[in-house]
Each structure stands twice: as C-alpha cells, then as structure tokens.
Design an enzyme around this catalytic site. Sequence first.
Site, short mmCIF file in Angstrom:
data_model
loop_
_atom_site.label_atom_id
_atom_site.label_comp_id
_atom_site.label_asym_id
_atom_site.label_seq_id
_atom_site.Cartn_x
_atom_site.Cartn_y
_atom_site.Cartn_z
N ASP A 87 1.95 5.41 -0.68
CA ASP A 87 2.02 6.39 -0.34
C ASP A 87 1.21 7.64 -1.39
OD1 ASP A 87 2.05 5.87 2.71
OD2 ASP A 87 4.32 7.10 3.18
N ARG B 257 1.25 -1.51 0.47
CA ARG B 257 0.19 0.12 0.46
C ARG B 257 0.79 1.11 0.02
NH1 ARG B 257 -3.06 -2.82 4.83
NH2 ARG B 257 -0.97 -3.74 4.45
N ARG C 49 11.57 5.90 3.46
CA ARG C 49 11.71 7.07 3.33
C ARG C 49 12.58 7.40 4.52
NH1 ARG C 49 6.12 9.36 2.56
NH2 ARG C 49 7.11 11.45 3.22
N TYR D 13 12.55 -1.15 -3.47
CA TYR D 13 12.58 0.47 -3.58
C TYR D 13 13.69 1.17 -3.70
CZ TYR D 13 8.15 -0.03 -0.97
OH TYR D 13 6.15 0.14 -1.20
#
Lengths: 245, 245
Positions: A51, A49, A196, A109
């Site tokens: 952001d 999911r 992040r 990522y």
Amino acid sequence: MRVKLVVAYDGTNYKGWQVQPNGVTIEEKLNDALTNLFKTPINVIGASRTDSGVHSLGNVCIFDVDTRMPAEKICFALNQRLPEDIVVIDSCKVADDFHPRFVKSKKVYEYRILNRKFPDPTRRLDTHFYYYDLDVKKMEQAAKFIEGEHDFKSFCAANAQVKTTVRTVYACEVFKKDDVIIIRVTGNGFLYNMVRIIAGTLIKVGSGDIRPEELKDIIEKKDRGFAGPTAPAKGLTMISWEEEK
Amino acid sequence: MRVKLVVAYDGTNYKGWQVQPNGVTIEEKLNDALTNLFKTPINVIGASRTDSGVHSLGNVCIFDVDTRMPAEKICFALNQRLPEDIVVIDSCKVADDFHPRFVKSKKVYEYRILNRKFPDPTRRLDTHFYYYDLDVKKMEQAAKFIEGEHDFKSFCAANAQVKTTVRTVYACEVFKKDDVIIIRVTGNGFLYNMVRIIAGTLIKVGSGDIRPEELKDIIEKKDRGFAGPTAPAKGLTMISWEEEK
C-alpha cells in the site's frame, strides 16, 4: 531470460507498489529504470502490491528480457537509475515459468510502534508513534490467537474482493526493542490491510480496550466491525518474501 | 523566567542549527514557534550549533519569557507549532543565569555507518552507507588513542577559528549492532567537524588504510592533513547534552 529482483524501499514518497494514475509508484520507477537500461519497454510483476506509505526490505518481482548482461549485475545497473529511496538488493536468473504470485510463498511483515512519551523525529518515517503505555505481555497473548489457519474476514478491509479470506499465519510475535514494539507476522499470504488491522487490534489489546482472549471471538465473528482500526501505513514494513518448496 | 528546552530533530531538511541567510535552520523554526506561542519575539540560545544535515536526539537551548504557562507544558504547545522533523522532548525552568555554553558539560555524539553490500533505503537518512567490510576490532583499538585530554588540531576543520584546540574525550567506543557500526564519542566539547573527522579516520582504520596505532602520531602532528576525511553529516547524531556539576 526471466529475472527476479529483490527490492527494498522507503514507501513514504510513493503511492504504493502498483502503477496507478494518481501518483508515482515503486513499480513505475522500476519499469522506468529497466526500460532505460534495456532500451525496450519492460513491466515487472510484483509478489506483493504494498500500500501507499508501506516500506519493504525485500519485495520480489520478475520481468523477461533478452540481454547478454549477467542477471546478477542487473541490480547494480538499476540502482544507478533509481532514486535513493528504492534499492534493488539482488537480481538473479529464474526458471522461465517462475511467477511470484503463483508459487507457494512465505511472507514476513513487521509493524513497528514507537511507544514513548515523545515522537522521535529520526524514526518518524517507519514507526507509528503511540503515546500511552502498551502492555506488551497482553499483546503477545492476543497474538497467539492469530496464529494458524483461520478465516481472517474480520481482518480484511471491508471493500476487498477476494475468492477466499482463509489464510495461514505461521507466527505472530510481539516483542520490544528499546522503545519500539515490533509485531512480526509470518504467513502464506495476507488479505488487504490484514497486517495493519492486526496491528490496530493488538494496540487496542495493549491499551486495555480489548482482552487478549477476545481475539478468538473477533476471528470467529468474520466481520470487519469487530476488529480494531487499521493502523497507519507508515509503521508497516514488508521484511521478506520466500518461495516455499 | 529562563526556560531550557531539549530538542530532537532529523537534520536532513535543515541547514544546521544556527540561523543563517541561506536556508531554513532548526533555531529559526524554534524561534518562530516560540514567537507565535508567546506573541513576542523570542530567540533561543543553543548548546550545540550542529551542522547542516546532522541530527539530534537531545540538543539543549534556553530562552527568557514572561508567562504564566508552566514551563513543563511549553514543550506540548511548541510541538503543535513545529514541523514533524523537530520535536521538543522536554521543557523546564532553570536558574536565570544558566547558560548552556558557559557551563561545564558532557556531550555524547554517535556516528552510524551502515556496513553492508547494499544501502537500506529505510535507514538512508541517519546512517552513512559504506560498501567494503570494515574491521570493527581495529577501529576499537584506534578509538582508544582518541580518549583523554589532547590537542585535537588534526581533527578540526582547517578553517575553524577557536582559542584552543585542546579537548577532553571521556570515551570513544566502537561497536556493531546488526549491520550498523556505531562510533560513540563522549566529551566535554568538540571542535568544528571533530566527530566527523574522527569517524572518517576510523573508517580508514577499519578498511586497512591506517593502522590503529598510527592514531597516536596523527594526534601528535596537530595537522588536519594527517587525519582521514570528514565523514558525511547524515551519519552523525547528537545524542545528549548534560551539565557537569
């Protein structure tokens, strides 16, 4: 049959993956396209999911449908029903009990930092612009401490509710390609905002505010307050999701 | 003093460089920002009037202003008054008679073709997506015929009004970077739509519709009808403009 989709998107114009009341999401657009295609309500289940503002080259989701259309043709029919910032790059039949959140998986990522004196308007949507010179070598050294199985509580949004904050990072690489510094993180799962916060912390290392070896302490503290800030969503792209056998 | 600006932009949301009645342009946004900054009407003169949808990493323009602000600070003041898809990457004082359209110059353009089976939503704004496999070797061979001084009438939009259609292409290179084929054209000037028609013709070569050596005939015919189609604007980026001394 159960169908798996691999979905790429530019997250700029979406409130993230998951359906929510205050804005358009990727999941919603996929549900609409599938419902329109098969003339029956369909809701996908996603692997990640992502952001609001985060991009993907290969998020994964599943849905069940009763159809004679070959699974591998579904992506083409869906792309005709999707806006150009969402593209289904693969569709295939999977086992009826396959569920992307309940299998062991490897996720990759990438966080991209445009490190130069002026922003580049043609790369503004998927890079985070950073003006001051960053020391890539130091960022690389710090990244090594991220690798392995750790309690990543320091790298998890403070309000997140999870059973355990232990995760395994298989690799955390930092390299420069022209004027973009890429932080590539591969792991079996990530906490809310984890990549992040890793990026925000490595930027602090690159700028000299945190020494590379301090990463060890930051992890051990298990306290969000010790890591760097959460880097902006637009620099983050989910590269791939893969089942681990 | 006369000031030179180097301007980068994502052309997606603009009707090209030049001010026109039917839509917002880059020139208009720069004029507005300069007029706001210096509190007096200012109109820039650009080196290249790029088309609607075309991008730039280094277009050049000039304007005259009476100010005590150092020329090299102007870019920072302007960027605070410009939208994020237009960035002034340099500003400097130039001779009072410097005019970017009346000096000998070297311009570099790149046309980018995303050559794979599915579009990439994160690169949809500055690449042209092409589904069928293109033969880069053949495109490279064909590109060699473009180099040199030629009458490029076959590569000029049929309705363009110019004194002469003779131009010199210093280099026309074709190479692949991951799944993007880049056509890089360097010349002393380009006709209206010239790089996009070169790109459209080289795509026809890559797909097998035109043989590389046919480029020679296409140039000799001096007739727009013999070249390939005009490739879409979004794939084109003006890379740089340089005065030739």
